[in-house]
Enzyme design. Structure first.
Site, PDB file in Angstrom:
ATOM      1  N   GLU A 226       0.819  -1.202   0.000  1.00 20.62           N
ATOM      2  CA  GLU A 226       0.000   0.000   0.000  1.00 20.62           C
ATOM      3  C   GLU A 226       0.860   1.262   0.000  1.00 20.62           C
ATOM      4  OE1 GLU A 226      -1.962  -2.744   3.133  1.00 20.62           O
ATOM      5  OE2 GLU A 226      -0.040  -2.598   2.080  1.00 20.62           O
TER       6      GLU A 226
ATOM      7  N   CYS B 252      -2.512  -3.190   7.285  1.00 22.13           N
ATOM      8  CA  CYS B 252      -2.141  -3.459   8.677  1.00 22.13           C
ATOM      9  C   CYS B 252      -2.432  -2.241   9.552  1.00 22.13           C
ATOM     10  CB  CYS B 252      -0.672  -3.860   8.771  1.00 22.13           C
ATOM     11  SG  CYS B 252       0.487  -2.525   8.443  1.00 22.13           S
TER      12      CYS B 252
ATOM     13  N   ALA C 233      12.905 -49.335 -13.888  1.00 22.60           N
ATOM     14  CA  ALA C 233      13.415 -48.161 -14.594  1.00 22.60           C
ATOM     15  C   ALA C 233      14.911 -48.025 -14.335  1.00 22.60           C
ATOM     16  CB  ALA C 233      12.688 -46.903 -14.131  1.00 22.60           C
TER      17      ALA C 233
ATOM     18  N   THR D 145      15.468 -41.245  -4.921  1.00 19.43           N
ATOM     19  CA  THR D 145      14.988 -40.441  -6.053  1.00 19.43           C
ATOM     20  C   THR D 145      16.140 -39.683  -6.704  1.00 19.43           C
ATOM     21  OG1 THR D 145      12.803 -40.193  -5.052  1.00 19.43           O
ATOM     22  CG2 THR D 145      13.431 -38.568  -6.702  1.00 19.43           C
TER      23      THR D 145
ATOM     24  N   GLY E 138      11.010 -39.645  -2.531  1.00 20.52           N
ATOM     25  CA  GLY E 138      10.074 -40.637  -3.024  1.00 20.52           C
ATOM     26  C   GLY E 138       9.087 -41.025  -1.955  1.00 20.52           C
TER      27      GLY E 138
END
Length: 364
Positions: A46, A69, A159, A192, A287
């Site tokens: 503001e 505020c 994988a 991971t 993970g």
């Protein structure tokens, strides 16, 4: 208000521990001042907008994403600056959830300023949600992101390491990168990091940006007192367990390493180390064991589930963590279709009831 929200999003860095706020001053249908809050100790949105407007603020309307505020903190109260500028009307989205700062709307109304609250309140609350549900960052905000198949698999079986195996489509991945802009640290488990070699950056984020431009740190929780995962970008942190005292060191690769006591990484010790480093918002991305450990201890504030329209059959799946007693207590905030995938957002603190309170506070 939409433009004010856009200003709050397009800031260079996350403003934590303060909330992101945007503001506009409008006079005779023309925007004469714009502002956004850049962080603790910096002028509030503001005040920035009023300074840009100058004398044109007299009799104008101020739009602000958060109630102005009404207290002396690091900066003077915005309510007093608004009155000094001669603003005639204030429109805000949500009341300030900080009890020590709220009351600006009432102060302005008592001084004869027209005040309206609750405009685009849901969008504004979403923007400051990490600040709200962590009780103004009394502790770090923790957001969990999971991506699974319809049968609950985190990836295909067998994988090979070296690159991520994606289940979700590009639209969902872009959404994740947009969300990363709002966190200080993206955290993955050792498995991971070794398997996927993730970059954990924001390269797919939207343009124009839907969040701060500063990238988050990347972190990995390592085992056995060290890490052997290849780290493909700068600004990594490694957290690992040892039997010695807590300390921060740098390993042979130059990566900062936090050592935690006890021989195993306890999520509570991990959160303590993150807090000590001055980080306020964390995203867990994998993970399943790391996610389950945080969930079991009730440390997750928001859980974002991406579900891909596929059945994998075999592959990584959840360990049993519900016996720890944290399986309940979630509220469903939103369900969306993101490209070909589904996104479900669950919150520990009920978003709808919080919205009702903050949109109504301050009145119309």
């Amino acid at each position: 208000m939409l433009e004010a929200l856009g200003l709050a999003r397009r800031i260079p860095d996350r403003p934590w521990p303060n909330p992101p706020v945007g503001a506009l001053v409008v006079r005779d249908g023309e925007v004469v001042g714009r502002g956004a809050h850049a962080g603790a100790g910096q002028p509030h949105a503001e005040v920035v907008a009023l300074a840009a407007a100058g004398e044109r603020a007299g009799g104008a309307t101020l739009y602000c994403t958060l109630e102005p505020c009404n207290h002396h903190g690091r900066t003077p109260p915005c309510s007093e600056a608004i009155l000094a500028a001669g603003i005639g009307r204030v429109v805000h989205a949500v009341a300030d959830p900080n009890r020590s700062a709220t009351g600006g709307a009432a102060r302005l109304r008592d001084a004869g300023v027209a005040v309206r609250g609750g405009v685009l309140a849901a969008e504004a609350l979403e923007l400051i949600w990490p600040y709200v549900c962590s009780d103004q960052f009394e502790r770090p905000y923790i957001e969990l992101k999971t991506a699974t198949s319809l049968d609950g698999r985190f990836g295909p079986a067998g994988a090979t390491g070296g690159s991520p195996a994606y289940l979700t489509g590009e639209a969902a991945r872009r959404d994740v990168h947009d969300r990363r802009r709002w966190v200080d640290l993206v955290l993955v488990g050792h498995g991971t990091a070794r398997q996927d070699r993730p970059r954990l950056d924001t390269r797919l984020a939207s343009e124009p940006p839907l969040g701060p431009s500063a990238p988050p740190l990347a972190g990995v929780v390592a085992r056995d007192g060290g890490h052997d995962a290849p780290l493909d970008r700068d600004h990594w942190l490694v957290f690992h367990a040892d039997t010695g005292p807590v300390h921060l060191a740098v390993d042979a690769t130059g990566v900062p390493c936090h050592t935690l006591p006890g021989g195993a990484v306890d999520p509570r010790d991990l959160v303590g180390a993150i807090t000590a480093r001055g980080l306020h918002a964390i995203m867990l991305e994998g993970g399943p064991r790391l996610a389950a450990a945080f969930l079991a201890l009730g440390l997750v504030d928001r859980w974002i589930q991406y579900v891909a329209p596929c059945v994998v059959g075999e592959g990584p799946i959840w360990p049993d963590w519900t016996a720890a007693g944290d399986a309940d207590g979630w509220s469903l905030t939103r369900v969306d279709r993101i490209g070909r995938d589904v996104r479900m957002i669950w919150d520990r603190r009920d978003f709808a009831s919080t919205l009702a309170i903050l949109a109504a506070a301050g009145g119309r």
